[in-house]
Write an enzyme that holds these catalytic residues in place. Structure first.
Site, PDB file in Angstrom:
ATOM      1  N   SER A  84      43.781  43.893  -2.062  1.00  0.00           N
ATOM      2  CA  SER A  84      42.609  43.026  -2.081  1.00  0.00           C
ATOM      3  C   SER A  84      41.601  43.367  -3.168  1.00  0.00           C
ATOM      4  O   SER A  84      40.933  42.474  -3.675  1.00  0.00           O
ATOM      5  CB  SER A  84      41.923  43.044  -0.718  1.00  0.00           C
ATOM      6  OG  SER A  84      41.674  44.365  -0.299  1.00  0.00           O
TER       7      SER A  84
ATOM      8  N   HIS B 207      46.076  38.104   1.078  1.00  0.00           N
ATOM      9  CA  HIS B 207      45.729  37.495  -0.208  1.00  0.00           C
ATOM     10  C   HIS B 207      46.886  36.726  -0.832  1.00  0.00           C
ATOM     11  O   HIS B 207      46.762  36.207  -1.935  1.00  0.00           O
ATOM     12  CB  HIS B 207      45.210  38.562  -1.168  1.00  0.00           C
ATOM     13  CG  HIS B 207      43.918  39.130  -0.701  1.00  0.00           C
ATOM     14  ND1 HIS B 207      42.714  38.496  -0.913  1.00  0.00           N
ATOM     15  CD2 HIS B 207      43.641  40.228   0.031  1.00  0.00           C
ATOM     16  CE1 HIS B 207      41.750  39.199  -0.349  1.00  0.00           C
ATOM     17  NE2 HIS B 207      42.279  40.252   0.228  1.00  0.00           N
TER      18      HIS B 207
ATOM     19  N   LYS C 270      41.334  32.853   4.026  1.00  0.00           N
ATOM     20  CA  LYS C 270      41.246  33.031   2.580  1.00  0.00           C
ATOM     21  C   LYS C 270      41.810  31.786   1.894  1.00  0.00           C
ATOM     22  O   LYS C 270      41.156  30.759   1.905  1.00  0.00           O
ATOM     23  CB  LYS C 270      41.923  34.339   2.199  1.00  0.00           C
ATOM     24  CG  LYS C 270      41.027  35.496   2.672  1.00  0.00           C
ATOM     25  CD  LYS C 270      41.568  36.871   2.556  1.00  0.00           C
ATOM     26  CE  LYS C 270      40.486  37.846   3.022  1.00  0.00           C
ATOM     27  NZ  LYS C 270      41.012  39.108   3.508  1.00  0.00           N
TER      28      LYS C 270
HETATM   29  C1  LIG Z   1      40.408  39.995   4.508  1.00  0.00           C
HETATM   30  C2  LIG Z   1      41.527  40.911   4.856  1.00  0.00           C
HETATM   31  C3  LIG Z   1      41.826  41.205   6.188  1.00  0.00           C
HETATM   32  C4  LIG Z   1      40.936  40.763   7.314  1.00  0.00           C
HETATM   33  O1  LIG Z   1      41.032  39.411   7.537  1.00  0.00           O
HETATM   34  P1  LIG Z   1      39.834  38.636   8.267  1.00  0.00           P
HETATM   35  O2  LIG Z   1      40.451  37.419   8.780  1.00  0.00           O
HETATM   36  O3  LIG Z   1      38.802  38.402   7.221  1.00  0.00           O
HETATM   37  O4  LIG Z   1      39.345  39.553   9.349  1.00  0.00           O
HETATM   38  C5  LIG Z   1      42.940  41.967   6.445  1.00  0.00           C
HETATM   39  N1  LIG Z   1      43.702  42.450   5.444  1.00  0.00           N
HETATM   40  C6  LIG Z   1      43.421  42.218   4.148  1.00  0.00           C
HETATM   41  C7  LIG Z   1      44.300  42.780   3.085  1.00  0.00           C
HETATM   42  C8  LIG Z   1      42.315  41.450   3.810  1.00  0.00           C
HETATM   43  O5  LIG Z   1      41.997  41.249   2.545  1.00  0.00           O
END
Ligand SMILES: *Cc1c(COP(=O)(O)O)cnc(C)c1O
Length: 405
Positions: free
Chosen positions: A194, A222, A253
């Site tokens: 990320s 991602h 995302k």
């Molecule tokens: C954003 C993210 C999460 C958490 O997801 P949310 O739905 O925002 O709680 C988990 N793993 C990775 C790699 C992330 O980037």
């Protein structure tokens, strides 16, 4: 004892128990590590309203622009009309709707797995899956740059945690070989990292998992909606889907909604329903989010040009930043611009914002000490003219803050 008046600002300031908190914040400020919430005055989009100004947004994970896609918004509105705003209970009590089952089936089809399970967030999906799979006496092997929710899942599991250096499959193999037999083993990794925008060596990890009788869990937060011929993620892109035991991804995302999923064997999903505390003891994901994610999956399938535009925009930004002599890394749609020092990164981000570009400084503990950076993420919906404007702002801001090498 007299009750503390916490509702009168003037009094709490003098309360020694509040002063302890203020001192901790002051220490963060001194280290260049204090964070602040900044309210946007508009929806997540290529441009947003911030402090009364229109700024280019280069810090969102709404990579495909689906958070404001008409079909996605319409699906969310229709779901509210039919199913209401909230589910009113945890899934096992009375908060499981046919809508959840429908979108879970869609996700399983996308991932090519027997089943999938929705969670209210990716954080909960990771913590729930890891703590369900391993416990005391077991072993979990985790990349040093894995997301905080994986780190927390490992800690909460009470399994022995083996953190291997980033993408270092040799060290991982040595750790696996040195671990006594007995107990379960789980290798867990982000697919696209990320904060670094690079990719996990999935093929090597799958081979190690098979050789050392370990499960492989891949967090595609991602990559879901972005990578792979069908948008299923990096495992799909590399033809490794069937070798991954636990597929995790998020809906908040690239899919522009909220929530997350874990996909895999029916037995895995059924066990999660029975054991994952972050699934059992939380209210079911809201109908609008579930329906939005379902509609977004369809847009991913029918509008592949969005994925192509994202790839193009990321290349434009990365190449453009490098041409300015800046240290832009990664090889995906996430473009970390390395700065190093916390304050320098903050100054760079502030200088950019003064030039109407919003690219946030990422500092420890989100990234290792000494590796503060701007995390630059284009969206499929940024135009070439907007990116050109952004690159001009980067050039100016780098000069103004002395960040240029
Ligand atoms: C954003 C993210 C999460 C958490 O997801 P949310 O739905 O925002 O709680 C988990 N793993 C990775 C790699 C992330 O980037």
């Amino acid at each position: 004892m007299r009750a503390l008046q916490v509702d009168k600002g003037g009094r709490t300031r003098h309360d020694p128990r509040v002063r302890v908190l203020a001192a901790e914040l002051a220490a963060l400020e001194d280290a260049g590590l204090r964070r602040r919430l900044r309210p946007l005055a508009s929806a997540s989009d290529a441009e947003v309203l911030l402090d009364g100004r229109r700024v280019l947004l280069l810090s969102s994970n709404n990579y495909l622009g689906l958070a404001t896609h008409p079909a996605v918004k319409a699906a969310a509105c229709a779901a509210i009309e039919r199913w209401g705003c909230g589910t009113g209970a945890s899934r096992l009590i009375a908060g499981h709707l046919e809508l959840h089952a429908e979108v879970e089936a869609k996700l399983a089809a996308l991932k090519g797995t027997e089943a999938a399970l929705l969670f209210p967030s990716g954080y909960q999906a990771n913590v729930g899956a890891i703590t369900t799979l391993v416990g005391r006496g077991d072993h979990v092997f985790s990349d040093a740059l894995n997301h905080a929710s994986i780190v927390d899942g490992c800690r909460l599991s009470r399994a022995s945690v083996h953190v291997y250096p980033h993408r270092d499959v040799q060290t991982l193999e040595a750790e696996l070989a040195a671990t006594a037999r007995g107990g379960r083993r789980l290798i867990v990794t982000d697919s696209v990292f990320s904060m670094d925008g690079d990719r996990a060596p999935l093929e090597a990890l799958a081979a190690l998992a098979e050789h050392y009788h370990s499960w492989l869990m891949v967090d595609e937060a991602h990559a879901t909606g972005v990578l792979g011929p069908g948008g299923a993620g990096l495992a799909e892109a590399e033809g490794l889907g069937a070798r991954v035991t636990v597929h995790m991804g998020t809906l908040g995302k690239a899919l522009g909604a909220a929530g997350a999923y874990v996909a895999g064997a029916r037995a895995l999903v059924d066990l999660l329903v029975n054991r994952a505390r972050t699934f059992i003891y939380t209210t079911g994901l809201a109908p609008a989010a579930v329906a939005a994610a379902g509609a977004a999956l369809e847009v991913v399938a029918t509008e592949p040009e969005r994925r192509a535009a994202l790839v193009q925009n990321a290349a434009t930004l990365r190449d453009g930043l490098r041409a300015l002599g800046l240290d832009a890394r990664g090889d995906t749609h996430i473009v970390p611009l390395m700065v190093g020092d916390n304050r320098a990164a903050l100054a760079f981000a502030d200088a950019l914002l003064a030039r109407d570009v919003h690219a946030l400084a990422i500092r420890p503990p989100t990234v290792p000490p000494g590796t503060a950076r701007l995390r630059v993420t284009p969206m499929a919906t940024h135009t070439a003219a907007q990116l050109e404007r952004a690159l001009a702002a980067f050039a100016d801001a780098a000069r103004a803050t002395g960040c240029q090498p």
